[in-house]
Design an enzyme around this catalytic site. Structure first.
Site, PDB file in Angstrom:
ATOM      1  N   ASP A  65      42.211  62.305  64.391  1.00 36.57           N
ATOM      2  CA  ASP A  65      42.537  61.288  63.371  1.00 36.57           C
ATOM      3  C   ASP A  65      41.338  60.976  62.474  1.00 36.57           C
ATOM      4  OD1 ASP A  65      41.546  60.109  65.791  1.00 36.57           O
ATOM      5  OD2 ASP A  65      42.295  58.142  65.214  1.00 36.57           O
ATOM      6  N   HIS A  66      40.127  61.450  62.865  1.00 39.17           N
ATOM      7  CA  HIS A  66      38.930  61.164  62.075  1.00 39.17           C
ATOM      8  C   HIS A  66      38.406  62.374  61.313  1.00 39.17           C
ATOM      9  CE1 HIS A  66      38.188  57.145  63.949  1.00 39.17           C
ATOM     10  NE2 HIS A  66      39.062  57.661  64.794  1.00 39.17           N
ATOM     11  N   HIS A 141      32.875  56.150  73.734  1.00 42.75           N
ATOM     12  CA  HIS A 141      34.299  56.317  73.451  1.00 42.75           C
ATOM     13  C   HIS A 141      34.703  57.499  74.331  1.00 42.75           C
ATOM     14  CE1 HIS A 141      38.021  56.428  71.291  1.00 42.75           C
ATOM     15  NE2 HIS A 141      37.752  57.518  70.597  1.00 42.75           N
TER      16      HIS A 141
HETATM   17 ZN   LIG Z   1      40.521  57.085  66.236  1.00 41.04          ZN
HETATM   18 ZN   LIG Z   2      38.786  58.413  68.902  1.00 42.59          ZN
END
Ligand SMILES: [Zn+2]
Ligand SMILES: [Zn+2]
Length: 332
Positions: A65-66, A141
């Protein structure tokens, strides 16, 4: 002044109102694209920023998504030659995935349209000039090599035009030399030193962007005293178990960080469709009232005097964010 424009504020999947993660930080002529989710190139066009001088991309981490928008952006650059070169900064894992995407899928052995440097990050200063610096700080993360970024104007001594005028310093390059700390000789032979026309040192402003994060206690130092803290808030605390499972924060945790670090304004992004804006603000208010739930194309301007928010796309009025308790409750 530092500026930040949100190009995509959704988490994981886009919605009708929110694109995938991307934001642009602007300082004078410099631009930094942070993350490049799918669809970012169109968001850049819609924002009015355009591709010019878009030569530095900072990745927080390598989740799709990045980064997926990089493929489209590079293939557009191949046609338009909008920039002369591209530097992509990130952790090694993210860069390996980007390398596969760009060179394996998009280019497939073709020459890149512009030279592309993939720059493996270490925590610390990654870019610096006399007046400005960009730092990468490690965040946790899912997976290794995740980074947040801090953009900071260096402290500087303001030029005092009334003092310069009283001393007969003419406008133009002479004043610029004084601002840059050089003594100058005037036409009448007098030498003027910077101390005579510069005031006491003042701090510059700063913006921090955390990226995706699963804990905040380790970030307090990295974002201490920041003027605008951009922090993810993927979940609310009623779903804290999901937040832990997927390596994200609750809105309350983001607000805790803003308070613990003494931030001036908190801007939440990486937002899930499952929550309403009002619910998110209810959760942050006890900890940090000066919180904004961001929308795509929100444009923050940060100076020492004030932080303002405008949104060209939504055509709302300029909002002054140094007041507390802002509820910009669109998208409810
Ligand atoms: Zn994300
Ligand atoms: Zn992520």
């Amino acid at each position: 002044m530092l500026e930040l424009v949100f190009l995509g504020t959704a988490a994981s999947a886009p919605s009708i109102q929110r694109g995938l993660p991307a934001q642009m930080v602007l300082y004078r002529d410099e631009r930094f694209l942070i993350d490049c989710g799918e669809g970012t190139q169109r968001q850049i066009l819609r924002s009015g920023l355009g591709f010019r001088r878009l030569e530095r991309i900072l990745l927080t981490h390598g989740h799709l998504d990045h980064i997926l928008g990089l493929g489209g952006l590079i293939s557009t650059f191949a046609r338009w030659e909008a920039v002369d070169r591209l530097e992509i900064y990130g952790g090694r894992w993210a860069l390996n995935r980007v390398r596969d995407l760009l060179f394996g899928v998009v280019l497939r052995g073709a020459r890149p349209p512009v030279p592309i440097d993939l720059i493996d990050l270490e925590p610390g200063i990654l870019l610096e000039s006399e007046t400005f610096e960009v730092r990468a700080f490690p965040v946790t993360h899912r997976g290794p090599g995740c980074f947040g970024y801090l953009f900071r104007e260096k402290p500087r001594r303001p030029f005092l035009p009334e003092k310069a005028a009283a001393l007969g310093v003419p406008a133009g390059p002479v004043r610029r030399d004084l601002v840059n700390g050089m003594s100058v000789t005037l036409a009448d032979g007098r030498v003027i030193h910077p101390d005579e026309v510069l005031g006491p040192e003042r701090d510059g402003v700063s913006i921090a962007v955390t990226g995706d994060v699963d804990r905040v206690d380790t970030l307090v130092n990295a974002v201490q005293g920041v003027d605008l803290l951009v922090c993810e808030a993927t979940y609310l605390k009623r779903d804290v178990q999901m937040a832990r499972q997927f390596g994200h924060l609750t809105a309350e945790e983001a607000a805790w960080l803003a308070r613990a670090a003494g931030a001036r304004t908190l801007a939440l992004n990486h937002l899930s469709q499952r929550y309403r804006v009002g619910e998110i603000l209810d959760e942050t208010k006890p900890w940090f009232p000066n919180t904004i739930v961001t929308r795509d194309f929100d444009h923050f301007q940060v100076t020492r005097e004030r932080i303002t928010l405008t949104n060209q796309e939504l055509k709302d009025d300029e909002m002054l964010l140094d007041d507390v308790g802002v509820d910009n409750g669109l998208l409810e």
